[in-house]
Scaffold this motif. Structure first.
Motif, PDB file in Angstrom:
ATOM      1  N   ARG A 187      -4.029 -12.219  -8.563  1.00  0.00           N
ATOM      2  CA  ARG A 187      -3.604 -12.993  -7.387  1.00  0.00           C
ATOM      3  C   ARG A 187      -3.433 -14.477  -7.684  1.00  0.00           C
ATOM      4  NH1 ARG A 187      -8.819 -11.729  -7.279  1.00  0.00           N
ATOM      5  NH2 ARG A 187     -10.416 -13.204  -6.588  1.00  0.00           N
ATOM      6  N   GLY A 188      -4.262 -15.037  -8.558  1.00  0.00           N
ATOM      7  CA  GLY A 188      -4.140 -16.457  -8.871  1.00  0.00           C
ATOM      8  C   GLY A 188      -2.788 -16.776  -9.477  1.00  0.00           C
ATOM      9  N   GLN A 189      -2.330 -15.884 -10.372  1.00  0.00           N
ATOM     10  CA  GLN A 189      -1.030 -16.078 -11.008  1.00  0.00           C
ATOM     11  C   GLN A 189       0.111 -15.933 -10.018  1.00  0.00           C
ATOM     12  OE1 GLN A 189      -1.065 -13.243 -14.308  1.00  0.00           O
ATOM     13  NE2 GLN A 189      -0.812 -14.965 -15.706  1.00  0.00           N
ATOM     14  N   PHE A 190       0.163 -14.760  -9.348  1.00  0.00           N
ATOM     15  CA  PHE A 190       1.348 -14.524  -8.523  1.00  0.00           C
ATOM     16  C   PHE A 190       1.381 -15.426  -7.293  1.00  0.00           C
ATOM     17  CE2 PHE A 190      -1.129 -10.772  -6.757  1.00  0.00           C
ATOM     18  CZ  PHE A 190      -1.174 -11.175  -5.425  1.00  0.00           C
ATOM     19  N   ARG A 191       0.217 -15.881  -6.834  1.00  0.00           N
ATOM     20  CA  ARG A 191       0.216 -16.828  -5.717  1.00  0.00           C
ATOM     21  C   ARG A 191       0.876 -18.150  -6.140  1.00  0.00           C
ATOM     22  NH1 ARG A 191       0.252 -17.787  -0.268  1.00  0.00           N
ATOM     23  NH2 ARG A 191      -0.813 -19.737   0.200  1.00  0.00           N
ATOM     24  N   GLN A 192       0.599 -18.585  -7.361  1.00  0.00           N
ATOM     25  CA  GLN A 192       1.248 -19.804  -7.868  1.00  0.00           C
ATOM     26  C   GLN A 192       2.761 -19.615  -7.931  1.00  0.00           C
ATOM     27  OE1 GLN A 192      -0.647 -20.623 -11.666  1.00  0.00           O
ATOM     28  NE2 GLN A 192      -1.940 -22.196 -10.738  1.00  0.00           N
ATOM     29  N   ALA A 244      11.621 -16.733 -11.472  1.00  0.00           N
ATOM     30  CA  ALA A 244      11.778 -16.056 -12.769  1.00  0.00           C
ATOM     31  C   ALA A 244      10.445 -15.483 -13.246  1.00  0.00           C
ATOM     32  CB  ALA A 244      12.337 -17.035 -13.798  1.00  0.00           C
ATOM     33  N   GLU A 245       9.383 -16.251 -13.093  1.00  0.00           N
ATOM     34  CA  GLU A 245       8.053 -15.771 -13.490  1.00  0.00           C
ATOM     35  C   GLU A 245       7.652 -14.555 -12.657  1.00  0.00           C
ATOM     36  OE1 GLU A 245       6.332 -16.755 -15.969  1.00  0.00           O
ATOM     37  OE2 GLU A 245       6.558 -18.891 -16.347  1.00  0.00           O
ATOM     38  N   LEU A 246       7.932 -14.622 -11.364  1.00  0.00           N
ATOM     39  CA  LEU A 246       7.576 -13.516 -10.476  1.00  0.00           C
ATOM     40  C   LEU A 246       8.345 -12.254 -10.838  1.00  0.00           C
ATOM     41  CD1 LEU A 246       5.770 -13.017  -7.974  1.00  0.00           C
ATOM     42  CD2 LEU A 246       7.758 -13.543  -6.556  1.00  0.00           C
ATOM     43  N   PHE A 247       9.649 -12.384 -11.124  1.00  0.00           N
ATOM     44  CA  PHE A 247      10.457 -11.230 -11.498  1.00  0.00           C
ATOM     45  C   PHE A 247       9.999 -10.660 -12.837  1.00  0.00           C
ATOM     46  CE2 PHE A 247      14.443  -9.544 -13.498  1.00  0.00           C
ATOM     47  CZ  PHE A 247      14.522  -8.395 -12.715  1.00  0.00           C
ATOM     48  N   GLY A 248       9.677 -11.528 -13.794  1.00  0.00           N
ATOM     49  CA  GLY A 248       9.172 -11.047 -15.079  1.00  0.00           C
ATOM     50  C   GLY A 248       7.876 -10.277 -14.921  1.00  0.00           C
ATOM     51  N   LEU A 253      -1.288  -1.858  -1.159  1.00  0.00           N
ATOM     52  CA  LEU A 253      -0.114  -1.110  -0.732  1.00  0.00           C
ATOM     53  C   LEU A 253       0.905  -0.982  -1.860  1.00  0.00           C
ATOM     54  CD1 LEU A 253       1.361   0.216   1.725  1.00  0.00           C
ATOM     55  CD2 LEU A 253       2.385  -2.023   2.127  1.00  0.00           C
ATOM     56  N   LEU A 254       1.159  -2.081  -2.565  1.00  0.00           N
ATOM     57  CA  LEU A 254       2.188  -2.094  -3.604  1.00  0.00           C
ATOM     58  C   LEU A 254       1.692  -1.588  -4.951  1.00  0.00           C
ATOM     59  CD1 LEU A 254       3.936  -5.544  -2.963  1.00  0.00           C
ATOM     60  CD2 LEU A 254       4.570  -3.301  -2.072  1.00  0.00           C
ATOM     61  N   GLY A 255       0.380  -1.684  -5.185  1.00  0.00           N
ATOM     62  CA  GLY A 255      -0.149  -1.342  -6.490  1.00  0.00           C
ATOM     63  C   GLY A 255      -0.143  -2.513  -7.448  1.00  0.00           C
ATOM     64  N   VAL A 256      -0.346  -3.719  -6.896  1.00  0.00           N
ATOM     65  CA  VAL A 256      -0.427  -4.945  -7.698  1.00  0.00           C
ATOM     66  C   VAL A 256      -1.902  -5.275  -7.914  1.00  0.00           C
ATOM     67  CG1 VAL A 256       0.057  -7.425  -7.719  1.00  0.00           C
ATOM     68  CG2 VAL A 256       1.760  -5.830  -6.816  1.00  0.00           C
ATOM     69  N   PRO A 257      -2.333  -5.519  -9.148  1.00  0.00           N
ATOM     70  CA  PRO A 257      -3.754  -5.824  -9.389  1.00  0.00           C
ATOM     71  C   PRO A 257      -4.210  -7.065  -8.631  1.00  0.00           C
ATOM     72  CG  PRO A 257      -2.633  -5.299 -11.454  1.00  0.00           C
ATOM     73  CD  PRO A 257      -1.568  -5.435 -10.400  1.00  0.00           C
ATOM     74  N   PHE A 258      -5.258  -6.917  -7.840  1.00  0.00           N
ATOM     75  CA  PHE A 258      -5.801  -8.035  -7.071  1.00  0.00           C
ATOM     76  C   PHE A 258      -6.256  -9.159  -8.007  1.00  0.00           C
ATOM     77  CE2 PHE A 258      -9.354 -10.023  -4.585  1.00  0.00           C
ATOM     78  CZ  PHE A 258      -8.577 -10.525  -3.541  1.00  0.00           C
ATOM     79  N   ALA A 259      -6.677  -8.785  -9.199  1.00  0.00           N
ATOM     80  CA  ALA A 259      -7.145  -9.774 -10.176  1.00  0.00           C
ATOM     81  C   ALA A 259      -6.042 -10.738 -10.600  1.00  0.00           C
ATOM     82  CB  ALA A 259      -7.719  -9.067 -11.403  1.00  0.00           C
ATOM     83  N   LEU A 309       8.660  -7.766  -1.724  1.00  0.00           N
ATOM     84  CA  LEU A 309       7.632  -7.299  -0.790  1.00  0.00           C
ATOM     85  C   LEU A 309       6.318  -8.029  -1.015  1.00  0.00           C
ATOM     86  CD1 LEU A 309       8.284  -3.446  -0.884  1.00  0.00           C
ATOM     87  CD2 LEU A 309       8.806  -5.008   0.998  1.00  0.00           C
ATOM     88  N   LEU A 310       6.005  -8.329  -2.271  1.00  0.00           N
ATOM     89  CA  LEU A 310       4.776  -9.062  -2.562  1.00  0.00           C
ATOM     90  C   LEU A 310       4.817 -10.444  -1.912  1.00  0.00           C
ATOM     91  CD1 LEU A 310       2.079  -9.202  -4.107  1.00  0.00           C
ATOM     92  CD2 LEU A 310       3.349 -10.101  -6.069  1.00  0.00           C
ATOM     93  N   PHE A 311       5.968 -11.117  -2.031  1.00  0.00           N
ATOM     94  CA  PHE A 311       6.110 -12.437  -1.412  1.00  0.00           C
ATOM     95  C   PHE A 311       6.065 -12.333   0.106  1.00  0.00           C
ATOM     96  CE2 PHE A 311       8.692 -15.594   0.705  1.00  0.00           C
ATOM     97  CZ  PHE A 311       8.209 -16.785   0.187  1.00  0.00           C
ATOM     98  N   ALA A 312       6.979 -11.542   0.658  1.00  0.00           N
ATOM     99  CA  ALA A 312       7.102 -11.467   2.115  1.00  0.00           C
ATOM    100  C   ALA A 312       5.879 -10.838   2.761  1.00  0.00           C
ATOM    101  CB  ALA A 312       8.355 -10.671   2.484  1.00  0.00           C
ATOM    102  N   GLY A 313       5.196  -9.965   2.013  1.00  0.00           N
ATOM    103  CA  GLY A 313       4.088  -9.221   2.593  1.00  0.00           C
ATOM    104  C   GLY A 313       2.790  -9.982   2.691  1.00  0.00           C
ATOM    105  N   HIS A 314       2.723 -11.177   2.096  1.00  0.00           N
ATOM    106  CA  HIS A 314       1.469 -11.923   2.264  1.00  0.00           C
ATOM    107  C   HIS A 314       1.685 -13.360   2.738  1.00  0.00           C
ATOM    108  CE1 HIS A 314       1.906 -13.862  -1.776  1.00  0.00           C
ATOM    109  NE2 HIS A 314       1.056 -14.742  -1.305  1.00  0.00           N
ATOM    110  N   GLU A 315       2.750 -14.015   2.314  1.00  0.00           N
ATOM    111  CA  GLU A 315       2.925 -15.430   2.655  1.00  0.00           C
ATOM    112  C   GLU A 315       2.957 -15.668   4.167  1.00  0.00           C
ATOM    113  OE1 GLU A 315       3.020 -18.176   0.967  1.00  0.00           O
ATOM    114  OE2 GLU A 315       3.359 -17.672  -1.127  1.00  0.00           O
ATOM    115  N   THR A 316       3.759 -14.894   4.884  1.00  0.00           N
ATOM    116  CA  THR A 316       3.903 -15.120   6.319  1.00  0.00           C
ATOM    117  C   THR A 316       2.639 -14.758   7.086  1.00  0.00           C
ATOM    118  OG1 THR A 316       4.956 -12.952   6.480  1.00  0.00           O
ATOM    119  CG2 THR A 316       6.405 -14.856   6.339  1.00  0.00           C
TER     120      THR A 316
END
Length: 393
Positions: free
Chosen positions: A159-164, A183-187, A151-157, A228-235
């Motif tokens: 996921r390991g990084q942004f999930r951390q 900070a890492e997520l915003f960068g 939906l957002l256009g974030v590379p699924f590959a 949206l990336l955070f809220a759209g998957h964590e919950t």
């Protein structure tokens, strides 16, 4: 009024309410408490009071003196005040107006087929691997991540990084870890926006469309995209895991859904209403003095709107602590109410409806592969949820 009680409340069993919370709720809809970091606050637990306050513009997320404000915890995202006190309401209205078109009923309906395909593929892999399995890692975690990435256009590959990073940002006990994760997520979001601008396809996905919107800076597009990336998957990860647990651990409920798939909508609403670990309430700050159920709240006070407790108000929900697919429909408050109603609620419902419809059809003999008291939970992150869900069939 009695002395403030201390959060978090002791919960002796993951599928049973905290006894002290239920005692408080039976006595009054609002309570003086101390947050997990020792700051004074008000906890609102009554259904009608929480519902009204969720849509009350006398409460907000900003504070006139943020450095002096009570905090719920150490999370950089939700532990304390957010935003500019003077422009908060206008800023919130602008953000919703920018995001709402991307979550319109038409766009969500168009996405349902893709959610169904992604779910089916994950269940194919689950079936091929055979029992036993960890439903958390096989389904609850990868599906919401795959959906929000598309939906957002974030590379699924990635996921390991942004999930951390999202897990770190949501840490309620370690401020430095939370700030670093945010900070890492915003960068990451900034780099993603820059790449999408270079690609030149403004209709490709939500982040591309945000970046191409007049008046939206790259930093703003990155911030909204990562929120949206955070809220759209964590919950949704949490809801799939806990929903499966409630269905399998409550006698007769899984079989009820398997035997009558038409109950899927009722099952999803009960899963959303059902209690879960974590929480303590949605944080708001009083923008002015106000009265709640006869209690005077001063401007600047922290007010926690406990939607979980409200969803188990005995005056609204009969036998509220029982998980019951036959429960008469009463609107729960899990997605909020009014002006701040969760913009992603339609997407979450689509994912949950798809998951449990397919799971019941494909794995009718599904059952837990361990005792409930052997399960472990993420107790130090905002969304809580299971760390693993062993199942067999």
């Amino acid at each position: 009024m009695p002395a403030p009680v201390q959060l978090p409340f002791e919960q002796r069993h993951p599928m049973q309410p905290a006894p002290l919370l239920r005692e408080l709720q039976a006595s009054s809809p609002i309570h003086a408490i101390r947050t997990a970091v020792g700051d004074p606050a008000w906890l609102v637990t009554g259904y009608e009071e929480v519902r009204q306050l969720l849509d009350d513009d006398r409460l907000g997320r900003a504070h006139r003196e943020p450095e002096r404000a009570s905090r719920t915890g150490e999370s950089a995202m939700f532990g304390g005040p957010l935003g500019d006190f003077d422009t908060e309401q206008a800023d919130h209205h602008r953000m919703r107006s920018l995001l709402q078109p991307h979550f319109s009923p038409k766009r969500m309906r168009a996405l349902r087929g893709r959610v169904e395909t992604l779910t089916a593929n994950l269940l194919d892999d689950l079936d091929a691997a055979g029992p036993p399995a960890d439903l958390h890692s096989a389904l609850a975690l990868p599906l919401p991540i795959a959906v929000i990435c598309e939906l957002l256009g974030v590379p699924f590959a990635d996921r390991g990084q942004f999930r951390q990073w999202t897990q770190a940002a949501a840490d309620t006990t370690d401020r430095a870890r939370s700030e670093q994760g945010l900070a890492e997520l915003f960068g990451y979001g900034q780099r993603l926006v820059a790449r999408k601008r270079a690609d030149g396809d403004p209709e490709a996905d939500v982040i591309s469309r945000l970046a191409a919107t007049d008046g939206v800076s790259d930093d703003e597009a990155a911030a909204m995209g990562m929120f949206l990336l955070f809220a759209g998957h964590e919950t949704t990860v949490t809801a799939i895991g806990m929903g499966t647990l409630w269905l399998l651990a409550t006698p007769g409920q899984w079989q009820t859904l398997v035997d009558d798939p038409s109950r899927i909508d009722a099952a999803v609403e009960e899963i959303l209403r059902a209690p879960r670990l974590g929480g303590g309430g949605i944080p708001r700050y009083a923008r002015t003095d106000l009265e709640v159920a006869g209690v005077h709240i001063r401007a600047g006070d922290l007010v926690l709107l406990d939607t979980g407790a409200a969803n188990h108000d005995r005056t609204v929900f009969a036998n509220p602590d029982r998980f019951d697919l036959a429960r008469p429909a009463v609107p729960h408050l899990t997605f909020g109410h009014g002006a701040r109603y969760c913009i992603g609620a339609p997407l979450a419902r689509i994912e949950l409806q798809t998951v449990f419809a397919q799971l019941g059809a494909r794995f009718p003999t599904l059952k837990l592969a361990c005792a409930v008291d052997e399960l472990t939970f993420n107790t130090n992150v905002l969304t809580g949820g299971l760390t693993a869900l062993p199942v067999t069939w």
